[in-house]
Design an enzyme around this catalytic site. Structure first.
Site, PDB file in Angstrom:
ATOM      1  N   ASN A 101       0.803  -1.222   0.000  1.00 45.73           N
ATOM      2  CA  ASN A 101       0.000   0.000   0.000  1.00 45.73           C
ATOM      3  C   ASN A 101       0.837   1.275   0.000  1.00 45.73           C
ATOM      4  OD1 ASN A 101       0.995  -0.100   2.594  1.00 45.73           O
ATOM      5  ND2 ASN A 101      -0.972   0.154   3.623  1.00 45.73           N
ATOM      6  N   HIS A 102       2.143   1.161  -0.220  1.00 45.39           N
ATOM      7  CA  HIS A 102       2.995   2.355  -0.274  1.00 45.39           C
ATOM      8  C   HIS A 102       2.751   3.123  -1.578  1.00 45.39           C
ATOM      9  CE1 HIS A 102       5.885   0.130   2.644  1.00 45.39           C
ATOM     10  NE2 HIS A 102       4.874   0.693   3.269  1.00 45.39           N
ATOM     11  N   ASN A 228       3.420   3.440  12.863  1.00 45.46           N
ATOM     12  CA  ASN A 228       3.734   2.123  13.429  1.00 45.46           C
ATOM     13  C   ASN A 228       5.008   2.275  14.253  1.00 45.46           C
ATOM     14  OD1 ASN A 228       3.957  -0.551  14.069  1.00 45.46           O
ATOM     15  ND2 ASN A 228       4.582  -1.230  12.040  1.00 45.46           N
ATOM     16  N   HIS A 298      -4.962   5.691  11.500  1.00 43.99           N
ATOM     17  CA  HIS A 298      -4.005   6.065  10.459  1.00 43.99           C
ATOM     18  C   HIS A 298      -4.624   6.051   9.075  1.00 43.99           C
ATOM     19  CE1 HIS A 298      -0.893   5.905   7.486  1.00 43.99           C
ATOM     20  NE2 HIS A 298      -1.135   4.643   7.235  1.00 43.99           N
TER      21      HIS A 298
END
Length: 375
Positions: A101-102, A228, A298
Site C-alpha cells: 500500500n505504499h 507504526n 491512520h
C-alpha cells in the site's frame, strides 16, 4: 507536502509527473537503488541520525525538520542492536518506495472544513498536494522478524501468558525490551531518512516538469508522521510506552512537541484512504490526549485481504477503471493494482467522520487523487 499550485496549473502535467516519479523513485517488491549502496558505517549514521542524515547529504533542507515528528530523529536508537542481515537488507533500499500500500500521490484539495486551521497548515481550496507513504523497508521487516524470535523466549522467561503468539513481548525495562526499543528506533530513523529522500526527488521532479525551482512551486512539508512505532511519552504525569500500530499521533494545540507554526492549530493528522477516493488532513485535539493517549486512526483499513482482492478483481482492468475516474496510475505490477483496488478498503470518509465525531481529531481538509505511483 503542499504547493502554491492549483489544479488548473497542473491538469495537463499529471502524466508527466507520475511517469517521472516512477523513473526517479524505485518501487515494487525488493526495489533497490542502483545509484548507491551505503557502507555499513554510513548506514549506521542513517540509523542514528534519521532525516538529519538525509538533509546533511543534500536531500532537502533544514527547514523540513520542524515539520517531522521528533524532527526526524528518535534519540534512543541503538544501531548495535540491529542484525547484520537487517543491515544488508537496508543498504540499497534507502530512497525506495517498496510494495503493497505504499505510494506517492498527487492530489488536490476538494473541500475545506476548518478555514482557520487550514490556513495555519498552508492549505487552500483546489491546491495541489503530494502525499508519500512508505517506511523502513526490508530493514524494518528484518528487525521485526529478528526480535519476534527473541520475544517468544522472553515471554516464557518472564512468565507472560499469551492469548495469541503474535502478542509475544517482554517488559519494557528488561534487557530484551531495551534491545528491541533501540533497534525499533533505528528502523524509525531509517524510515524518516527514506521519506526525506523521496521528498527531495518529488521536488526535483516538479522542478524538471515545471522548469522552475521547488521554492517557486512552494513544495514544502506540511507534516511527516509515523503510524507504526512505540514512543516513550508522558501522559497525565505518568511515563508510558505508547505503541501506535495502524494509528497516528494526534497531539493538541499548545503541545510542546509541535512546531511553532502549529501551536494554535494542533498537530496535522494525515489519514490516507485508497487510490480511487480520498485522503484527509485533520488536526489533533485535547480529547485525544484524554481518551486515546494522543492518538487517532491512520487510514481507512482493509475490507478484503490481498488474496481476496486479487480474486475479486480477476478479469477487470483496475488501471482502466482508475483512468475512467480521472486518476493516472503507475504500478510496479498488475497484482499490486488488484490488491489495492478501492473496494478493498473501507470508505475513508465514513472512518474520518467517526474520529471527528468522537472528538479525537478534527476534520480540516479533503484531498482527492489525481495521479500516483504504487509499489
Amino acid at each position: 507536502m503542499r504547493s502554491v499550485l492549483s489544479v488548473h496549473d497542473i491538469k495537463h502535467k499529471i502524466e508527466g509527473l507520475v511517469d517521472e516519479f516512477y523513473l526517479n523513485i524505485p518501487s515494487g517488491v525488493g526495489s533497490r537503488r542502483k545509484d548507491f549502496k551505503l557502507s555499513k558505517d554510513e548506514l549506521r549514521k542513517v540509523l542514528k541520525q534519521g532525516a538529519r542524515w538525509a538533509i546533511e547529504n543534500g536531500y532537502g533542507t533544514h527547514d523540513d525538520l520542524p515539520f517531522i515528528e521528533d524532527e526526524g530523529q528518535i534519540g534512543f536508537a541503538l544501531p548495535e542492536n540491529v542484525s547484520d542481515r537487517a543491515f544488508e537488507r537496508g543498504r540499497d533500499q534507502l530512497g525506495t518506495l517498496g510494495a503493497g500500500n505504499h505510494f506517492v500521490e498527487i492530489g488536490c484539495i476538494k473541500e475545506i472544513y476548518d478555514e482557520d486551521i487550514a490556513s495555519i497548515f498552508g492549505l487552500f481550496q483546489d491546491q495541489i498536494t503530494v502525499m508519500i507513504h512508505t517506511g523502513s523497508r526490508g530493514l524494518g521487516y528484518q528487525i521485526c522478524d529478528d526480535y519476534i524470535k527473541e520475544m517468544f523466549k522472553a515471554s516464557e522467561k518472564y512468565g507472560i501468558s499469551l492469548p495469541d503468539r503474535q502478542l509475544c513481548c517482554a517488559p519494557v525495562e528488561s534487557p530484551e525490551g531495551q534491545r528491541y526499543l533501540g533497534a525499533m528506533a533505528s528502523a524509525a530513523n531509517y524510515a524518516f531518512a527514506n521519506r526525506q529522500m523521496i521528498t527531495h526527488w518529488v521536488r526535483e521532479t516538479f522542478e524538471h516538469i515545471f522548469r522552475m525551482s521547488a521554492n517557486r512551486i512552494g513544495l514544502s512539508l506540511v507534516y511527516d508522521v509515523c503510524h507504526n512505532i512505540a514512543k516513550i511519552e508522558k501522559h497525565k504525569k505518568t511515563t508510558l510506552c505508547v505503541h501506535r500500530k495502524g494509528a497516528t499521533r494526534a497531539f493538541p494545540a499548545g503541545d510542546p512537541a509541535l512546531p511553532e507554526r502549529y501551536m494554535k492549530a494542533g498537530q496535522p493528522v494525515l489519514i490516507p484512504g485508497d487510490m480511487g477516493r480520498a485522503s484527509y488532513v485533520l488536526s489533533g485535539t485535547e480529547r485525544a490526549m484524554e481518551e486515546t493517549f494522543g492518538s487517532t486512526c491512520h487510514g481507512a483499513g482493509r475490507l478484503m485481504s490481498r488474496s481476496q482482492a486479487i480474486k475479486t478483481s480477476k478479469g477487470r482492468s483496475v488501471y482502466k477503471e482508475m483512468e475512467l475516474r480521472g486518476i493516472y496510475v503507475r504500478a510496479a505490477s498488475r497484482a499490486t493494482l488488484m490488491e489495492e483496488m478501492p473496494e478493498a478498503y473501507k470508505d475513508v470518509s465514513k472512518v474520518v467522520q467517526v474520529v471527528n465525531d468522537a472528538g479525537i481529531s478534527r476534520l480540516v481538509a479533503k484531498i482527492v487523487p489525481l495521479g500516483l505511483i504504487k509499489g
